[in-house]
Design a protein around this motif. Structure first.
Motif, PDB file in Angstrom:
ATOM      1  N   TRP A  63      60.794  40.243  39.407  1.00 29.19           N
ATOM      2  CA  TRP A  63      59.363  40.514  39.534  1.00 29.19           C
ATOM      3  C   TRP A  63      58.702  40.646  38.175  1.00 29.19           C
ATOM      4  CZ3 TRP A  63      58.414  45.124  37.220  1.00 29.19           C
ATOM      5  CH2 TRP A  63      59.362  46.143  37.299  1.00 29.19           C
ATOM      6  N   VAL A  64      57.392  40.423  38.177  1.00 29.19           N
ATOM      7  CA  VAL A  64      56.553  40.555  36.979  1.00 29.19           C
ATOM      8  C   VAL A  64      55.376  41.445  37.372  1.00 29.19           C
ATOM      9  CG1 VAL A  64      55.084  39.331  35.323  1.00 29.19           C
ATOM     10  CG2 VAL A  64      57.213  38.272  36.128  1.00 29.19           C
ATOM     11  N   TYR A  65      55.020  42.373  36.483  1.00 28.95           N
ATOM     12  CA  TYR A  65      53.930  43.329  36.721  1.00 28.95           C
ATOM     13  C   TYR A  65      52.920  43.191  35.591  1.00 28.95           C
ATOM     14  CZ  TYR A  65      51.678  47.951  36.539  1.00 28.95           C
ATOM     15  OH  TYR A  65      50.773  48.979  36.469  1.00 28.95           O
ATOM     16  N   ALA A  66      51.639  43.212  35.927  1.00 25.12           N
ATOM     17  CA  ALA A  66      50.568  43.130  34.934  1.00 25.12           C
ATOM     18  C   ALA A  66      49.611  44.297  35.113  1.00 25.12           C
ATOM     19  CB  ALA A  66      49.794  41.829  35.096  1.00 25.12           C
ATOM     20  N   SER A  67      49.153  44.876  33.999  1.00 23.46           N
ATOM     21  CA  SER A  67      48.159  45.946  34.064  1.00 23.46           C
ATOM     22  C   SER A  67      47.161  45.769  32.932  1.00 23.46           C
ATOM     23  CB  SER A  67      48.822  47.319  33.972  1.00 23.46           C
ATOM     24  OG  SER A  67      49.418  47.479  32.707  1.00 23.46           O
ATOM     25  N   ARG A  68      45.986  46.324  33.149  1.00 25.20           N
ATOM     26  CA  ARG A  68      44.928  46.276  32.133  1.00 25.20           C
ATOM     27  C   ARG A  68      44.176  47.589  32.143  1.00 25.20           C
ATOM     28  NH1 ARG A  68      39.921  41.975  31.613  1.00 25.20           N
ATOM     29  NH2 ARG A  68      39.069  42.900  29.723  1.00 25.20           N
ATOM     30  N   GLU A  69      44.146  48.253  31.003  1.00 23.92           N
ATOM     31  CA  GLU A  69      43.475  49.542  30.866  1.00 23.92           C
ATOM     32  C   GLU A  69      41.958  49.369  30.822  1.00 23.92           C
ATOM     33  OE1 GLU A  69      44.506  52.699  30.711  1.00 23.92           O
ATOM     34  OE2 GLU A  69      46.655  52.339  30.690  1.00 23.92           O
ATOM     35  N   GLY A  70      41.253  50.390  31.287  1.00 24.72           N
ATOM     36  CA  GLY A  70      39.802  50.460  31.146  1.00 24.72           C
ATOM     37  C   GLY A  70      38.998  49.597  32.097  1.00 24.72           C
ATOM     38  N   VAL A  71      39.621  49.009  33.097  1.00 21.78           N
ATOM     39  CA  VAL A  71      38.901  48.211  34.090  1.00 21.78           C
ATOM     40  C   VAL A  71      39.343  48.637  35.484  1.00 21.78           C
ATOM     41  CG1 VAL A  71      38.584  46.211  32.579  1.00 21.78           C
ATOM     42  CG2 VAL A  71      40.601  46.341  34.032  1.00 21.78           C
ATOM     43  N   ARG A  72      38.513  48.327  36.457  1.00 13.82           N
ATOM     44  CA  ARG A  72      38.845  48.680  37.831  1.00 13.82           C
ATOM     45  C   ARG A  72      39.379  47.493  38.622  1.00 13.82           C
ATOM     46  NH1 ARG A  72      34.180  52.876  39.748  1.00 13.82           N
ATOM     47  NH2 ARG A  72      34.353  54.228  37.937  1.00 13.82           N
ATOM     48  N   SER A  73      39.127  46.286  38.126  1.00 12.70           N
ATOM     49  CA  SER A  73      39.609  45.087  38.815  1.00 12.70           C
ATOM     50  C   SER A  73      39.700  43.946  37.804  1.00 12.70           C
ATOM     51  CB  SER A  73      38.684  44.704  39.972  1.00 12.70           C
ATOM     52  OG  SER A  73      37.417  44.343  39.465  1.00 12.70           O
ATOM     53  N   GLY A  74      40.237  42.851  38.252  1.00  9.47           N
ATOM     54  CA  GLY A  74      40.375  41.674  37.403  1.00  9.47           C
ATOM     55  C   GLY A  74      41.223  40.638  38.110  1.00  9.47           C
ATOM     56  N   THR A  75      41.493  39.555  37.405  1.00  6.56           N
ATOM     57  CA  THR A  75      42.311  38.481  37.931  1.00  6.56           C
ATOM     58  C   THR A  75      43.353  38.142  36.879  1.00  6.56           C
ATOM     59  OG1 THR A  75      40.390  37.652  39.133  1.00  6.56           O
ATOM     60  CG2 THR A  75      42.244  36.166  38.927  1.00  6.56           C
ATOM     61  N   ALA A  76      44.620  38.055  37.297  1.00  3.37           N
ATOM     62  CA  ALA A  76      45.702  37.859  36.338  1.00  3.37           C
ATOM     63  C   ALA A  76      46.673  36.789  36.830  1.00  3.37           C
ATOM     64  CB  ALA A  76      46.447  39.171  36.111  1.00  3.37           C
ATOM     65  N   ARG A  77      47.461  36.270  35.879  1.00  3.40           N
ATOM     66  CA  ARG A  77      48.560  35.370  36.194  1.00  3.40           C
ATOM     67  C   ARG A  77      49.641  35.585  35.153  1.00  3.40           C
ATOM     68  NH1 ARG A  77      46.794  29.292  34.265  1.00  3.40           N
ATOM     69  NH2 ARG A  77      46.308  29.833  32.119  1.00  3.40           N
ATOM     70  N   TRP A  78      50.819  35.027  35.400  1.00  7.46           N
ATOM     71  CA  TRP A  78      51.862  35.088  34.380  1.00  7.46           C
ATOM     72  C   TRP A  78      52.261  33.685  33.986  1.00  7.46           C
ATOM     73  CZ3 TRP A  78      57.182  33.866  35.404  1.00  7.46           C
ATOM     74  CH2 TRP A  78      57.523  33.746  36.735  1.00  7.46           C
ATOM     75  N   LEU A  79      52.615  33.564  32.721  1.00  9.87           N
ATOM     76  CA  LEU A  79      52.984  32.288  32.119  1.00  9.87           C
ATOM     77  C   LEU A  79      54.426  32.367  31.650  1.00  9.87           C
ATOM     78  CD1 LEU A  79      49.801  32.089  29.899  1.00  9.87           C
ATOM     79  CD2 LEU A  79      50.163  30.839  32.016  1.00  9.87           C
ATOM     80  N   VAL A  80      55.087  31.227  31.585  1.00 14.13           N
ATOM     81  CA  VAL A  80      56.487  31.190  31.164  1.00 14.13           C
ATOM     82  C   VAL A  80      56.693  30.038  30.169  1.00 14.13           C
ATOM     83  CG1 VAL A  80      57.179  29.777  33.151  1.00 14.13           C
ATOM     84  CG2 VAL A  80      58.862  31.185  32.011  1.00 14.13           C
ATOM     85  N   LYS A  81      57.521  30.299  29.161  1.00 15.39           N
ATOM     86  CA  LYS A  81      57.852  29.285  28.165  1.00 15.39           C
ATOM     87  C   LYS A  81      59.347  29.352  27.889  1.00 15.39           C
ATOM     88  CE  LYS A  81      56.959  27.737  23.484  1.00 15.39           C
ATOM     89  NZ  LYS A  81      56.434  28.141  22.181  1.00 15.39           N
ATOM     90  N   LYS A  82      60.068  28.301  28.300  1.00 15.59           N
ATOM     91  CA  LYS A  82      61.496  28.212  28.012  1.00 15.59           C
ATOM     92  C   LYS A  82      61.673  27.906  26.529  1.00 15.59           C
ATOM     93  CE  LYS A  82      62.540  26.347  32.570  1.00 15.59           C
ATOM     94  NZ  LYS A  82      63.048  25.185  33.296  1.00 15.59           N
ATOM     95  N   PRO A  83      62.818  28.275  25.934  1.00 14.33           N
ATOM     96  CA  PRO A  83      63.044  27.967  24.521  1.00 14.33           C
ATOM     97  C   PRO A  83      62.892  26.464  24.255  1.00 14.33           C
ATOM     98  CG  PRO A  83      64.751  29.429  25.341  1.00 14.33           C
ATOM     99  CD  PRO A  83      63.941  29.000  26.529  1.00 14.33           C
ATOM    100  N   GLY A  84      62.042  26.123  23.287  1.00 15.04           N
ATOM    101  CA  GLY A  84      61.787  24.729  22.949  1.00 15.04           C
ATOM    102  C   GLY A  84      60.836  24.014  23.890  1.00 15.04           C
ATOM    103  N   GLY A  85      60.335  24.715  24.900  1.00 12.51           N
ATOM    104  CA  GLY A  85      59.454  24.101  25.894  1.00 12.51           C
ATOM    105  C   GLY A  85      57.994  24.427  25.650  1.00 12.51           C
TER     106      GLY A  85
END
Length: 141
Positions: A63-85
């Motif tokens: 699993w991946v968890y995202a948080s952002r201080e000082g806001v009540r809502s937002g929209t997020a995603r996670w990104l991935v980069k393999k070595p050399g990719g």
């Protein structure tokens, strides 16, 4: 006690006790976290749970968890980069919301257990919020 029942129970009673399943001991579970942006607070913050078999260079992301201080809502995603990719989206955009009376918005992807996508050691995972140029990134060791 009948002879048939005794034939089943005696081998079970004589078997050695096992503290944990062998398969469970074969895995190593780790968590990595990062805060980005100006201090104090995590703006944004990222946590990833990953697992691997001892001696393997493959890392499964539970699993991946995202948080952002000082806001009540937002929209997020996670990104991935393999070595050399190159960077790829690990997920689509997902709504982050305030939990309880907190001063931050949060969201997560995945679940506990040894499930999820598998990447090589050294893969970078970043959390990105729409409208915020700063990303929080972790590395799967």
């Amino acid at each position: 006690m009948s002879a048939a029942l005794a034939a089943v129970l005696l081998p079970l009673a004589a078997a050695p006790a096992v503290s944990a399943p062998t398969a469970a001991r074969a895995y190593v579970d780790k968590r990595v976290n990062a805060c980005a942006g100006p201090r104090p607070g995590c703006n944004p913050g990222a946590v990833a749970h990953y697992w691997y078999k001892r001696g393997s260079s493959a890392r499964g992301v539970g699993w991946v968890y995202a948080s952002r201080e000082g806001v009540r809502s937002g929209t997020a995603r996670w990104l991935v980069k393999k070595p050399g990719g190159t960077w790829k989206a690990g997920s689509g955009w997902k709504r982050a919301g305030r939990v309880g009376g907190g001063t931050f918005a949060e969201t997560s992807w995945g679940r506990d257990g040894h499930t999820g996508p598998v990447y090589p050691r050294g893969t970078r995972i970043c959390v990105q919020f729409k409208g915020l140029s700063t990303k929080a990134c972790v590395t799967l060791k």
